[in-house]
Design a protein around this motif. Structure first.
Motif, mmCIF file in Angstrom:
data_model
loop_
_atom_site.group_PDB
_atom_site.id
_atom_site.type_symbol
_atom_site.label_atom_id
_atom_site.label_comp_id
_atom_site.label_asym_id
_atom_site.label_seq_id
_atom_site.Cartn_x
_atom_site.Cartn_y
_atom_site.Cartn_z
ATOM 1 N N UNK A 32 0.829 -1.205 0.000
ATOM 2 C CA UNK A 32 0.000 0.000 0.000
ATOM 3 C C UNK A 32 0.860 1.250 0.000
ATOM 4 N N UNK A 33 1.950 1.240 0.755
ATOM 5 C CA UNK A 33 2.799 2.437 0.863
ATOM 6 C C UNK A 33 3.695 2.640 -0.350
ATOM 7 N N UNK A 34 3.982 1.570 -1.090
ATOM 8 C CA UNK A 34 4.907 1.685 -2.225
ATOM 9 C C UNK A 34 4.214 1.626 -3.584
ATOM 10 N N UNK A 35 3.202 0.770 -3.714
ATOM 11 C CA UNK A 35 2.563 0.561 -5.020
ATOM 12 C C UNK A 35 1.152 1.131 -5.104
ATOM 13 N N UNK A 36 0.557 1.475 -3.956
ATOM 14 C CA UNK A 36 -0.745 2.111 -3.977
ATOM 15 C C UNK A 36 -1.900 1.164 -3.757
ATOM 16 N N UNK A 67 -3.729 7.070 2.102
ATOM 17 C CA UNK A 67 -3.108 5.818 1.667
ATOM 18 C C UNK A 67 -4.003 5.071 0.687
ATOM 19 N N UNK A 68 -5.315 5.229 0.842
ATOM 20 C CA UNK A 68 -6.259 4.511 -0.017
ATOM 21 C C UNK A 68 -6.752 5.370 -1.180
ATOM 22 N N UNK A 69 -6.246 6.571 -1.305
ATOM 23 C CA UNK A 69 -6.691 7.461 -2.382
ATOM 24 C C UNK A 69 -5.956 7.104 -3.681
#
Length: 382
Positions: A32-36, A67-69
């Protein structure tokens, strides 16, 4: 050999599915933090065990938690396929995706901003909605969408996400033309709406008269978790909340005599100034309140249409040329569209589609390039 290969593949899948839930969640957080959020949601679809281990965001978190945008994803309007699936593009990677979003048929599509879709209920009073297209979560609003032909939207992040609406007041019935706001006319009112409140006018404080006035828009963009707007008088402002009301806080004055657009690119706030012969790009230093000229966009390409602006990585998109600006201009009083390519490397402006009218400041007919793409939706899919 095929049976061994098949058994080996099934064994690996079983091994992945048997990972401890804590480890799967740890991997998902890193993804989530690197690839979305796109890859994060893909992990949830791998198998039932992973779906249980990888938490799905709540409707509120899918909108309010950055993070979820899906901030790198843009909706290519008018590129739906025969099944009605909208086409999305990741401007950083050049990846195209078609998403099945059947609920779009049940709502009025108003616009797209910062990776989210702004919708309106079909029943009166047409309450606003924010949809995260990659998670499928929707956040309801009490405020209705503006009953206007032209509506532009932006999102203010925070615990209570706020939609900023810009529209031209009209007296007609509800007629919705998705996502394109005529920003150059200087008659667009700006209003805010949070999940529990009604539409409220964004005010601009006039220091000369020491009074508040309605704010009229030329361009608007979400940047660094804030909304920045350019009004009809050539003033760049940041939308801020003070005492329960939203105000346009003055940043600096820019040239008001030419077509301008704001856009966020690679962590910078850019101002695009389009003149009859040249197009200039500036980086806005918000803290120092300065405009800094940009001589090159590198591998990036800009797309400008009716005051809206978008940046893509040309290295990831075949047939798109880097360090160039693709613009749609209007030729003559008939408002025929003219597609223009402006190359920052040589300062030349070339027409590659549309009629030309003498004296409109565009190149002679011999300079017309009869080749596309005329839009990002026409670029080859990777």
């Amino acid at each position: 050999m095929k049976e061994e290969s098949g058994c080996s593949g099934e064994k690996r899948r079983a091994e992945w599915a048997s990972l401890q839930p804590e480890l799967v969640q740890l991997i998902a957080d890193r993804v989530l933090s690197t690839s979305g959020v796109d890859e994060y949601m893909g992990m949830r679809a791998v198998c039932p065990a992973w779906r249980s281990a990888v938490a799905k965001p709540s409707p509120h978190a899918a909108v309010a938690d950055l993070r979820f945008r899906p901030r790198q994803w843009v909706l290519l309007h008018g590129a739906d396929d025969q099944e009605g699936r909208p086409l999305f593009l990741n401007v950083a990677t050049g990846r195209f995706r078609r998403l099945r979003l059947p609920l779009l048929r049940d709502y009025i599509f108003v616009g797209a901003s910062d990776g989210l879709l702004v919708l309106g209920a079909r029943d009166l009073p047409h309450a606003a909605r924010l949809l995260n297209p990659l998670t499928g979560d929707m956040l309801p609003f009490a405020a209705p969408i503006p009953p206007e032909d032209w509506v532009e939207t932006a999102i203010v992040v925070g615990f209570e996400p706020t939609i900023i609406f810009a529209f031209e007041p009209a007296y007609g019935k509800y007629q919705y033309i998705p996502a394109y706001c005529s920003l150059g006319r200087g008659g667009d009112a700006v209003y805010s709406a949070d999940p529990m409140g009604q539409l409220r006018a964004v005010r601009f404080h006039d220091a000369a008269s020491n009074q508040d006035a309605l704010f009229y828009l030329r361009s608007m963009v979400t940047y660094a978790d804030n909304v920045y707007v350019l009004n009809s008088g050539g003033t760049l402002c940041k939308i801020v909340r003070t005492g329960g009301h939203w105000y346009a806080e003055r940043i600096l004055e820019v040239d008001k005599d030419y077509n301008v657009a704001l856009v966020e690119s690679a962590g910078k706030l850019l101002l695009i100034r389009e003149q009859p012969e040249i197009i200039q790009v500036f980086s806005i230093d918000v803290k120092r309140k300065l405009l800094e000229p940009i001589e090159s966009l590198g591998s990036s390409a800009l797309f400008i249409s009716h005051g809206n602006c978008m940046v893509v990585d040309a290295d990831m998109l075949p047939s798109i040329k880097g360090n160039c600006i693709y613009s749609i201009s209007f030729a003559g009083i008939q408002l025929d569209s003219v597609h223009v390519l402006y190359d920052l490397s040589d300062g030349k402006r070339r027409c590659f589609s549309g009629p030309l009218i003498p004296g409109d400041g565009l190149p002679p007919e011999s300079d017309i390039i009869h080749e596309g793409p005329l839009s990002l939706a026409q670029t080859p899919k990777n």
